[in-house]
Design a protein around this motif. Sequence first.
Motif, short mmCIF file in Angstrom:
data_model
loop_
_atom_site.label_atom_id
_atom_site.label_comp_id
_atom_site.label_asym_id
_atom_site.label_seq_id
_atom_site.Cartn_x
_atom_site.Cartn_y
_atom_site.Cartn_z
N ALA A 79 0.83 -1.21 0.00
CA ALA A 79 0.00 0.00 0.00
C ALA A 79 0.87 1.26 0.00
CB ALA A 79 -0.93 -0.01 1.22
N GLU A 80 1.92 1.24 0.78
CA GLU A 80 2.82 2.39 0.84
C GLU A 80 3.53 2.62 -0.50
OE1 GLU A 80 6.74 3.94 3.37
OE2 GLU A 80 5.64 2.16 4.03
N ALA A 81 3.97 1.53 -1.13
CA ALA A 81 4.66 1.64 -2.42
C ALA A 81 3.74 2.18 -3.50
CB ALA A 81 5.21 0.28 -2.83
N LEU A 82 2.50 1.73 -3.52
CA LEU A 82 1.56 2.19 -4.54
C LEU A 82 1.11 3.63 -4.28
CD1 LEU A 82 -0.52 -1.07 -5.01
CD2 LEU A 82 1.02 -0.01 -6.65
N THR A 83 0.98 4.00 -3.02
CA THR A 83 0.66 5.38 -2.69
C THR A 83 1.77 6.31 -3.17
OG1 THR A 83 -0.64 4.73 -0.75
CG2 THR A 83 0.16 7.01 -0.82
N HIS A 84 3.01 5.87 -2.97
CA HIS A 84 4.17 6.64 -3.44
C HIS A 84 4.16 6.74 -4.97
CE1 HIS A 84 8.46 7.22 -4.54
NE2 HIS A 84 8.48 8.00 -3.47
N ILE A 92 -6.77 8.46 -2.41
CA ILE A 92 -6.63 7.00 -2.39
C ILE A 92 -7.39 6.49 -1.18
CG2 ILE A 92 -5.03 5.06 -2.37
CD1 ILE A 92 -2.88 6.96 -3.45
N ALA A 93 -8.60 6.00 -1.41
CA ALA A 93 -9.47 5.59 -0.30
C ALA A 93 -8.98 4.31 0.37
CB ALA A 93 -10.90 5.40 -0.81
N ALA A 94 -8.43 3.40 -0.42
CA ALA A 94 -7.96 2.13 0.16
C ALA A 94 -7.09 1.38 -0.83
CB ALA A 94 -9.14 1.26 0.58
N VAL A 95 -6.14 0.61 -0.27
CA VAL A 95 -5.33 -0.32 -1.07
C VAL A 95 -5.36 -1.65 -0.34
CG1 VAL A 95 -3.07 -0.87 -2.01
CG2 VAL A 95 -3.81 1.52 -1.92
N ILE A 110 -7.32 -1.25 -5.62
CA ILE A 110 -7.10 0.16 -5.28
C ILE A 110 -8.41 0.91 -5.48
CG2 ILE A 110 -5.76 2.24 -5.79
CD1 ILE A 110 -3.66 0.40 -7.08
N HIS A 111 -8.84 1.64 -4.47
CA HIS A 111 -10.07 2.41 -4.54
C HIS A 111 -9.72 3.90 -4.51
CE1 HIS A 111 -12.07 -1.38 -3.75
NE2 HIS A 111 -11.38 -1.52 -2.63
N LEU A 112 -10.08 4.59 -5.59
CA LEU A 112 -9.85 6.03 -5.68
C LEU A 112 -11.19 6.74 -5.59
CD1 LEU A 112 -7.32 6.15 -8.68
CD2 LEU A 112 -6.82 5.84 -6.24
N LYS A 113 -11.26 7.77 -4.77
CA LYS A 113 -12.51 8.52 -4.61
C LYS A 113 -12.21 10.01 -4.66
CE LYS A 113 -16.71 8.86 -1.82
NZ LYS A 113 -17.58 8.62 -3.00
N GLN A 114 -13.01 10.72 -5.48
CA GLN A 114 -12.81 12.16 -5.67
C GLN A 114 -14.14 12.76 -6.11
OE1 GLN A 114 -10.38 13.54 -9.11
NE2 GLN A 114 -8.93 14.25 -7.56
#
Length: 301
Positions: free
Chosen positions: A155-160, A173-176, A185-189
Amino acid sequence: MEPPLGVTLLLILMITSSAQSCTCVTNKWTVCDQDASGNCTCKLVGSDHTVNCSTLTSKCLLMKAEMTAVKLSFRPRVKLLDGGIYNPECEDSGIFKARQCDEAGTCWCVNTAGIRRTGKGDKSLICNELIRTNWVDIELKHKETSHYFEALDVAEALTHLFENRYKLQPKYIAAVKYDSPFIQIHLKQNKRCDVDIVDVAYYLEKDVKGDSVFHSDSTLRVSVNGKDLAIENIRVYYVDEKPPVFSMKQLLGDISAVVAMVILPAGFAIILVIILCQRRKYRKIKMERMRETEEPILQSF
């Protein structure tokens, strides 16, 4: 107004020219010029739209540039919508126009991801608003590896990755979730920002499929504690603020396209399942009655 194909052909050839004095790092589908002061200005292939190379280009403008290349046979035809491709109409801001039409005059309404969300009609079709895609679900699968990865480290690597490569703020990034070899991966905007989650998903999809939009450093690399995480498959699902609008006839006749492109809201999906079940039940009853009618006739012979 689009430039003539001959002019566009020359522009595309200029993209790969080694003599080009400046490039757009975030978009290979551009032609750039450097003035006497050293300022680099880049315009999108297929239009006169100036591109901001410090961030991602909108999906609509990218599709338009790609369609220009498809017309000139510079790349294989790719499926973008309902088993076909279309040349989108974009607003000056770069987002999709709410109504899209093909060369035959068939029109439909789309969401901010450019995905069809209504039945098709002629040019009298009215699309009152561009419905926002406010939730994007991304499913990834990485290659088999002997390395063990902790879910938090992935999760940290993908957030980076999202923050540095795609310029997306971590708050979107709501969740990984990670269950080797699968990643969700859940993206919310809720509103469009400097970098939209739809554009991020499109860039990532291109990266995974080996057709990166980036001009340089186009190879996708994900490292977890110094170990490579080689992503090989991707699926992207779009969820809109409002459910799609299809008549029952269109829905039953075109359900595969709808489900493939847009995740239906839970309540709507339940109703749809009930309708399909009832339809199958009706067919079963009809077939049983036909058999009952045929049996006495056969017995009489």
